[in-house]
Design a protein around this motif. Structure first.
Motif, PDB file in Angstrom:
ATOM      1  N   ASP A  39       0.841  -1.191   0.000  1.00  0.00           N
ATOM      2  CA  ASP A  39       0.000   0.000   0.000  1.00  0.00           C
ATOM      3  C   ASP A  39       0.885   1.252   0.000  1.00  0.00           C
ATOM      4  OD1 ASP A  39      -1.568   2.241   0.801  1.00  0.00           O
ATOM      5  OD2 ASP A  39      -2.976   0.924   1.838  1.00  0.00           O
ATOM      6  N   GLU A  48       0.147   4.377  -0.036  1.00  0.00           N
ATOM      7  CA  GLU A  48      -0.294   5.469   0.845  1.00  0.00           C
ATOM      8  C   GLU A  48       0.189   5.244   2.281  1.00  0.00           C
ATOM      9  OE1 GLU A  48      -1.465   8.358  -0.268  1.00  0.00           O
ATOM     10  OE2 GLU A  48      -1.163   7.416  -2.227  1.00  0.00           O
ATOM     11  N   LYS A  74       3.942   6.088   2.293  1.00  0.00           N
ATOM     12  CA  LYS A  74       4.196   7.530   2.306  1.00  0.00           C
ATOM     13  C   LYS A  74       3.865   8.151   3.659  1.00  0.00           C
ATOM     14  CE  LYS A  74       3.558   8.214  -2.646  1.00  0.00           C
ATOM     15  NZ  LYS A  74       2.701   8.796  -3.693  1.00  0.00           N
ATOM     16  N   LYS A  75       2.770   7.710   4.269  1.00  0.00           N
ATOM     17  CA  LYS A  75       2.395   8.230   5.586  1.00  0.00           C
ATOM     18  C   LYS A  75       3.458   7.874   6.625  1.00  0.00           C
ATOM     19  CE  LYS A  75      -1.353   8.246   9.015  1.00  0.00           C
ATOM     20  NZ  LYS A  75      -0.430   8.550  10.074  1.00  0.00           N
TER      21      LYS A  75
END
Length: 134
Positions: free
Chosen positions: A63, A65, A68-69
């Motif tokens: 994933d 996202e 990146k988080k």
């Protein structure tokens, strides 16, 4: 693998520098616990020494996202790349990283020196890095 902007990148792009590769994932607690040690390790190196080493962080997250988080939350300086575990030719497969975190040391010529290098929390890691950049 892809960088944070989604561009394809190869470790061959970094020939001429010593690479300390960290294979990790956002969901890996032991991986996340090593990041403060990575920050501390970099403070033990001079600017001149830091120019000879690239700290490469390759996430095997599926994933992007969450990846990146995590980079943002953990505030880790270095070059970040994504190579999902679900990809048959990913970094995890290439480096035979069957468990994480996994650290790899690569010399200036692109030769893997240690397939299972010391963790950032190991005080002897600095000696390994300094030996490779002399």
């Amino acid at each position: 693998m892809k960088n944070i902007n989604g561009e394809q990148v190869s470790l061959n792009d970094f020939k001429g520098k010593v690479l300390y590769v960290d294979i990790w994932a956002s969901w890996c607690g032991p991986c996340r616990k090593q990041f403060p040690y990575s920050k501390k390790l970099k403070t033990q190196l001079s600017k001149r020494q830091l120019k000879k080493i690239e700290f490469i962080y390759i996430s095997i997250d599926n994933d992007s996202e969450k990846w990146k988080k995590s980079i943002n939350d953990l505030d880790v300086d270095g070059l970040h790349f994504l190579s999902p575990a679900s990809h048959p030719n990913g970094a995890g497969v290439y480096f035979e990283a069957f468990s994480i975190p996994r650290y790899i040391l690569i010399d200036r010529n692109g030769i893997i020196i240690h397939h299972n290098a010391k963790r950032p929390s190991d005080p002897k890691l600095i000696d390994d890095l300094l030996h490779l950049i002399k």
